[in-house]
Design a protein around this motif. Structure first.
Motif, PDB file in Angstrom:
ATOM      1  N   ILE A 225     -32.773  -1.563 -56.904  1.00  0.00           N
ATOM      2  CA  ILE A 225     -32.357  -2.956 -56.778  1.00  0.00           C
ATOM      3  C   ILE A 225     -31.036  -3.028 -56.036  1.00  0.00           C
ATOM      4  O   ILE A 225     -30.240  -2.097 -56.059  1.00  0.00           O
ATOM      5  CB  ILE A 225     -32.201  -3.659 -58.153  1.00  0.00           C
ATOM      6  CG1 ILE A 225     -31.265  -2.861 -59.072  1.00  0.00           C
ATOM      7  CG2 ILE A 225     -33.541  -3.912 -58.799  1.00  0.00           C
ATOM      8  CD1 ILE A 225     -30.851  -3.613 -60.312  1.00  0.00           C
ATOM      9  N   TRP A 227     -27.917  -4.596 -56.492  1.00  0.00           N
ATOM     10  CA  TRP A 227     -27.255  -5.263 -57.621  1.00  0.00           C
ATOM     11  C   TRP A 227     -25.780  -4.883 -57.689  1.00  0.00           C
ATOM     12  O   TRP A 227     -25.100  -5.153 -58.657  1.00  0.00           O
ATOM     13  CB  TRP A 227     -27.968  -4.804 -58.909  1.00  0.00           C
ATOM     14  CG  TRP A 227     -27.892  -5.705 -60.094  1.00  0.00           C
ATOM     15  CD1 TRP A 227     -27.091  -5.537 -61.198  1.00  0.00           C
ATOM     16  CD2 TRP A 227     -28.659  -6.878 -60.374  1.00  0.00           C
ATOM     17  NE1 TRP A 227     -27.324  -6.532 -62.119  1.00  0.00           N
ATOM     18  CE2 TRP A 227     -28.289  -7.370 -61.636  1.00  0.00           C
ATOM     19  CE3 TRP A 227     -29.644  -7.572 -59.666  1.00  0.00           C
ATOM     20  CZ2 TRP A 227     -28.845  -8.506 -62.208  1.00  0.00           C
ATOM     21  CZ3 TRP A 227     -30.201  -8.701 -60.227  1.00  0.00           C
ATOM     22  CH2 TRP A 227     -29.806  -9.154 -61.478  1.00  0.00           C
ATOM     23  N   ARG A 315     -30.370 -16.056 -57.717  1.00  0.00           N
ATOM     24  CA  ARG A 315     -30.210 -14.635 -57.987  1.00  0.00           C
ATOM     25  C   ARG A 315     -28.803 -14.286 -58.470  1.00  0.00           C
ATOM     26  O   ARG A 315     -28.624 -13.523 -59.419  1.00  0.00           O
ATOM     27  CB  ARG A 315     -30.560 -13.866 -56.713  1.00  0.00           C
ATOM     28  CG  ARG A 315     -30.458 -12.342 -56.817  1.00  0.00           C
ATOM     29  CD  ARG A 315     -31.176 -11.725 -55.633  1.00  0.00           C
ATOM     30  NE  ARG A 315     -30.924 -10.301 -55.529  1.00  0.00           N
ATOM     31  CZ  ARG A 315     -30.028  -9.759 -54.711  1.00  0.00           C
ATOM     32  NH1 ARG A 315     -29.282 -10.544 -53.947  1.00  0.00           N
ATOM     33  NH2 ARG A 315     -29.883  -8.453 -54.640  1.00  0.00           N
ATOM     34  N   GLN A 319     -27.512 -12.655 -62.003  1.00  0.00           N
ATOM     35  CA  GLN A 319     -26.716 -11.422 -62.059  1.00  0.00           C
ATOM     36  C   GLN A 319     -25.470 -11.595 -62.929  1.00  0.00           C
ATOM     37  O   GLN A 319     -25.134 -10.718 -63.728  1.00  0.00           O
ATOM     38  CB  GLN A 319     -26.318 -10.993 -60.643  1.00  0.00           C
ATOM     39  CG  GLN A 319     -27.496 -10.455 -59.830  1.00  0.00           C
ATOM     40  CD  GLN A 319     -27.097 -10.120 -58.413  1.00  0.00           C
ATOM     41  OE1 GLN A 319     -26.403 -10.892 -57.759  1.00  0.00           O
ATOM     42  NE2 GLN A 319     -27.528  -8.972 -57.930  1.00  0.00           N
ATOM     43  N   THR A 322     -26.473 -11.789 -66.584  1.00  0.00           N
ATOM     44  CA  THR A 322     -26.887 -10.474 -67.083  1.00  0.00           C
ATOM     45  C   THR A 322     -25.680  -9.576 -67.320  1.00  0.00           C
ATOM     46  O   THR A 322     -25.561  -8.926 -68.366  1.00  0.00           O
ATOM     47  CB  THR A 322     -27.851  -9.800 -66.085  1.00  0.00           C
ATOM     48  OG1 THR A 322     -29.023 -10.610 -65.935  1.00  0.00           O
ATOM     49  CG2 THR A 322     -28.266  -8.416 -66.570  1.00  0.00           C
ATOM     50  N   GLU A 343     -31.671  -3.840 -64.017  1.00  0.00           N
ATOM     51  CA  GLU A 343     -30.631  -4.822 -63.704  1.00  0.00           C
ATOM     52  C   GLU A 343     -29.519  -4.787 -64.760  1.00  0.00           C
ATOM     53  O   GLU A 343     -28.334  -4.832 -64.423  1.00  0.00           O
ATOM     54  CB  GLU A 343     -31.261  -6.213 -63.621  1.00  0.00           C
ATOM     55  CG  GLU A 343     -32.171  -6.380 -62.414  1.00  0.00           C
ATOM     56  CD  GLU A 343     -33.060  -7.601 -62.494  1.00  0.00           C
ATOM     57  OE1 GLU A 343     -33.771  -7.888 -61.506  1.00  0.00           O
ATOM     58  OE2 GLU A 343     -33.075  -8.276 -63.540  1.00  0.00           O
ATOM     59  N   SER A 347     -25.629  -3.203 -64.466  1.00  0.00           N
ATOM     60  CA  SER A 347     -24.530  -4.138 -64.723  1.00  0.00           C
ATOM     61  C   SER A 347     -23.596  -3.654 -65.820  1.00  0.00           C
ATOM     62  O   SER A 347     -22.577  -4.290 -66.100  1.00  0.00           O
ATOM     63  CB  SER A 347     -25.103  -5.507 -65.140  1.00  0.00           C
ATOM     64  OG  SER A 347     -25.949  -6.039 -64.152  1.00  0.00           O
TER      65      SER A 347
END
Length: 426
Positions: A225, A227, A315, A319, A322, A343, A347
């Motif tokens: 991903i 991220w 998105r 993020q 999360t 994800e 994070s």
């Protein structure tokens, strides 16, 4: 090497896990130095304006957005039986389209091939003739990488098919797909594909077991991903005010679930466990309401002040939510991979998930794993996440380390090996 993928899920206005997979695959192939193309079903007229039409906001002629022009389908279907090929439109990328604003949806693409409603056509062709639609391109292609099990193949290229999971066949009571059509499509892929790409060892085990295959043409690439920005200082500045203003939340003082509200996600038991746990932190549910979201669950979400339901989110908002959650609660019954798990780990957010299947495979020892069928077990784990700050810090650190296994570099190495090994096999 010239590689093309389909835009079957990329054309959706709201994202899906498969759309995320397609974007990351496009970006990775481009970074690997390949010339990357996209097969689209958008209704694009030939001419110098074709590239501008592809990026248009109007998607009414796609598989998912209306049935305008469906009367042409019988003609298109008949044309597949004639000696000449279906008329495809080749589009070369142009440099003066400003793509910076949509790189999260369409990474850099070098060329396009367009045919209106081609995915409908492939489906109709397979239903009638029991064969995958043969697509003959105007330009040579090395690999056609289908991001979804579509009943089509590009003649003269190696055809790879990504199988994310076999949920419609493993849990037929959890989905609405046409089971016969889905089974026959996967069986044809098992017989004819030059390579089958899966996203976990669980999916490889399920797919090979169903069709009694060895592993020689079934390759696990996992996923990755994009991220990284959530861990930058500039992105975390002012988050407390943002969360309070928009959602009445505070960093580290809410639990989150992300994903469609549908039976296999186990949301009903999750809510039962959360309420049984009696914790002080709210539960945020983020995702569209899927099928079989019964009225009682909807009422429960509305009438319980400590449960905040949010539909589709941009998105970056997802993020931020999360990253600053106390923990991700994701006790799904079955996943092919489980993107929310990665994800959250990337994070630095602690994770609660199921103790089996792809969920356990992806998180390893970096999560609090529970029996997703046992509400009491889940409730006890939620209480631990609410009270034990030492365990939270430990899970956050373990998650960041586990996420390295799915870095962009590792994903590209796996992809490169798959493309190389499949070439040897062929």
């Amino acid at each position: 090497m010239r590689v093309m993928i389909d835009s079957f899920n990329l054309d959706l206005e709201k994202g899906t896990g498969v759309a995320t997979y397609g974007r990351n695959l496009l970006a990775s192939l481009h970074d690997m130095g390949f010339s990357v193309g996209c097969l689209t079903e958008r209704g694009i007229k030939a001419g110098e304006s074709a590239p501008f039409q592809f990026y248009s906001a109007d998607r009414k002629d796609t598989f998912f957005h209306g049935k305008k022009g469906m009367l042409r389908l019988p003609y298109d279907l008949f044309s597949t039986l004639l000696p000449f090929k279906i008329q495809l439109l080749d589009i070369e990328q142009v440099s003066h389209i400003e793509l910076g604003a949509i790189t999260n949806k369409f990474p850099e693409i070098d060329f396009f091939v367009a045919k209106k409603r081609i995915f409908n056509l492939a489906l109709a062709y397979f239903k009638i003739f029991g064969k995958f639609l043969p697509i003959r391109l105007n330009q040579p292609l090395d690999v056609m990488h289908w991001t979804y099990p579509l009943p089509a193949r590009v003649v003269g290229a190696r055809n790879f098919y990504t199988i994310h999971d076999i949920i419609p066949l493993k849990f037929p009571f959890y989905t609405l797909e046409n089971k016969d059509l889905y089974y026959r499509t996967l069986k044809e892929i098992a017989l004819r594909a030059d390579a089958v790409v899966v996203v976990s060892e669980q999916t490889r085990h399920d797919f090979c077991g169903l069709f009694k295959l060895d592993n020689s043409r079934v390759f696990n690439a996992y996923q990755t991903i994009d991220w990284d920005f959530v861990n930058s200082e500039t992105e975390t500045k002012g988050v407390a005010g943002y969360l309070k203003e928009c959602f009445a939340l505070s960093p580290g003082e809410y639990f989150i679930f992300t994903g469609a509200l549908e039976p296999k996600k186990n949301v009903e038991r999750l809510i039962e466990a959360y309420l049984l746990a009696g914790v002080e932190f709210p539960l945020v549910l983020v995702g569209p309401q899927g099928w079989q979201v019964y009225d009682g669950l909807k009422t429960l979400m509305k009438k319980t002040p400590s449960i905040l339901y949010l539909d589709y989110l941009p998105r970056r908002t997802l993020q931020i939510l999360t990253k600053h959650a106390r923990a991700l609660l994701f006790p799904s019954i079955y996943e092919g991979f489980g993107l929310p798990l990665l994800e959250a780990m990337k994070s630095g957010t602690p994770v609660l998930t199921a103790d089996f299947g792809a969920m356990a495979e992806i998180v390893g020892e970096a999560a609090l794993r529970v029996d997703p069928y046992n509400v009491s077990d889940m409730a006890q784990a939620i209480r631990q996440l609410a009270k034990d700050k030492t365990r939270l810090a430990e899970l956050a650190a373990l998650g960041l380390k586990q996420a390295e296994m799915f870095s962009a570099e590792n994903y590209q190495m796996r992809l490169h090996k798959i493309y190389k090994d499949s070439q040897k096999n062929n």
